[in-house]
Design an enzyme around this catalytic site. Sequence first.
Site, short mmCIF file in Angstrom:
data_model
loop_
_atom_site.label_atom_id
_atom_site.label_comp_id
_atom_site.label_asym_id
_atom_site.label_seq_id
_atom_site.Cartn_x
_atom_site.Cartn_y
_atom_site.Cartn_z
N GLN A 1 37.60 -16.44 -42.66
CA GLN A 1 36.77 -17.63 -42.60
C GLN A 1 36.30 -18.11 -43.97
OE1 GLN A 1 34.52 -15.64 -39.12
NE2 GLN A 1 34.20 -17.82 -38.78
N ASN B 1 35.16 -6.31 -34.63
CA ASN B 1 34.18 -7.36 -34.39
C ASN B 1 34.31 -7.92 -32.98
OD1 ASN B 1 32.14 -9.35 -35.46
ND2 ASN B 1 33.75 -10.76 -34.78
N GLU B 2 33.20 -7.98 -32.29
CA GLU B 2 33.13 -8.58 -30.95
C GLU B 2 34.29 -8.11 -30.07
OE1 GLU B 2 32.38 -12.80 -31.42
OE2 GLU B 2 30.31 -12.36 -31.95
C1 BGC Z 1 32.12 -14.50 -34.80
C2 BGC Z 1 32.22 -15.32 -36.05
C3 BGC Z 1 31.91 -16.77 -35.72
C4 BGC Z 1 30.49 -16.83 -35.22
C5 BGC Z 1 29.97 -18.22 -34.95
C6 BGC Z 1 31.06 -14.92 -33.84
O1 BGC Z 1 31.69 -15.12 -32.62
O2 BGC Z 1 32.08 -13.14 -35.10
O3 BGC Z 1 33.49 -15.14 -36.60
O4 BGC Z 1 32.12 -17.60 -36.81
O5 BGC Z 1 30.36 -16.08 -34.05
O6 BGC Z 1 30.58 -18.82 -33.87
#
Ligand code: BGC
Length: 434
Positions: free
Chosen positions: A16, A154-155
Site C-alpha cells: 500500500q 494480517n486479518e
Molecule cells: C487492512 C488494511 C486496509 C485497512 C483500511 C484493513 O482491512 O489491513 O490493509 O487498508 O483495513 O481499510
Amino acid sequence: MKQTKFLVGAATAAHQVEGNNKKSDYWAMEQLPGSNFSEPSLDAADHYHRYKEDLQLLADTGANAYRFSIEWARIEPQKGVYDETEIAHYREVLLTCHQLNLTPIVTLHHFTSPKWLITEGGWEAQTTIAYFRQYAQLIAERLGDLIPYVCTINEANMGKQIRKLIEGMQAAAQQAPEAATEEKTADLQIGLNELQANDERAIFNQGLADSFEIAPDKIQTFLAPRSEAGEAIIMACHQAAREAFKAIHPETQVGITFSLYDHQALPGAEALAEAGQQADFLDYLPYLEADDFLGVQNYTRKIHALPGQAVPEEPTRMTKMGYEFYPEALGNVLQAVAKQWHKPILVTENGVATDNDAERIEFMARAIEGVAQAKAAGVPVIGYCYWSLLDNFEWQLGYAQTFGLIAVDRKTQTRYPKESLAYLHQIVEKMQNS
Ligand code: BGC
C-alpha cells in the site's frame, strides 16, 4: 527485547505504500484489462525509498512503535530464490526503527503474495503451509534479531468475511434481484469495489488465466472467498510461521491479526451478534493457544437486526469508506475479545478515511478513550497503532481513501504531515499515565 511501555504508533502495509511491488499477485491483477481495481498501485507513496523521512516524522511526534509488513514477493520473487538486496533493505528499515526508538511490529503477510504462490494454488493449497514456514524461517534467521513483535498474517479472517458477503449477495439476488445491488462491499472493513459486470469479468478472467497460467477459478489470492479447507490452511500457516520464528527467537512475541467488528444487537437479534463474534474471532481461538499476543483491527460497528426489524437510529455520519463513523467500536471490541482472550492485546489497526483532519483527531480521541477505559477495566491492551501513517493505496478503491496522518502528493512524493500526526503525542501522554 520485551517491551513494557505502552506502544503508540502507526501502521502501514508494504504493497500500500512502498510502490512497484512487481512480483506480487496484486500488481498483476491491477494491471489487467477489465480489472476491478479503480487504479493500479504504481509508485504508491514511494515509501520503499522514503521510509527514513517517514519514520523520522513518526518518531518526531514522540510515538514509540511502527507496524509495517515485509513483502514476501520481494524477499522470494521466484520460488526458492531469495533476494539478498531486499533482505538488506528490510534490515535497514528495522535498524532505522531502532535508531529512532520505534519498536518494530512486523507483519509477515499483509494480503499480497508472490505471484508464483498463486500459480501453485495459493491460499487453498496445502503446499502453501511449507512455503510460508520457509519464508518465516528465513525472516527469523536473517532479520529476527531486530524484530520484537511479529504478526504472522494480517486479518486472517478476511477471506471468510468475503465469502459470507458474497453468499449473502447471491442469496439476496435469488430472492429479489432488484434488491441485490443494495448489498454493499462497504460492509467489510477493507476497500473493495462492487462485483464486476459479466462482460468485464470475462475480459478480466481471460487476463488472469494468461497472467497466472492457471484457470481463473483456481486463482486463490488471500482476499478470495475462503473455503473451510482454506481456513484450516491459513491457520496451519500461522502455526507453522510461529513455530519457525520461536524456534530461532523464543523471545520474539508472535501473534496474528483479525478484522473485528463491534457486534451490536437490536432486541431479539442477540444470537445474530453472537454468531458474528463466533465467526470473526471465537472460531479461531483453538489455533492461537501458543500465541503471545492478539492483534485487533477495528474500524466500525455492525448492528444486527432480525429480518424486517427497523434500525431505530440509522447511522447518519459515515466515513469516506461508506461505513459508520463510530470510534467507540474499538473499546467495545477490546472488552468483548478480553472475555475469552487473556493474553496481551495489541491494537494493530484503527483509523478513519476522511478529508477532514479535525474529524480524524476526533475519531482518534474517542477511540483512545475506549482503549483507556478497557485498560482501566483490566483488559491487557499493550499498544495502539493508528491506520495509517500515510495516505495510501486502499486496495480496489485506489488512492481516493485518505486514512493517513501524512498526506502525500503522489506527483512529487512530497509529504505533508497533518495535525493528526502530532496528535499521536497526546495519545502517548494519555496512555503512559493511564
Ligand atoms: C487492512 C488494511 C486496509 C485497512 C483500511 C484493513 O482491512 O489491513 O490493509 O487498508 O483495513 O481499510
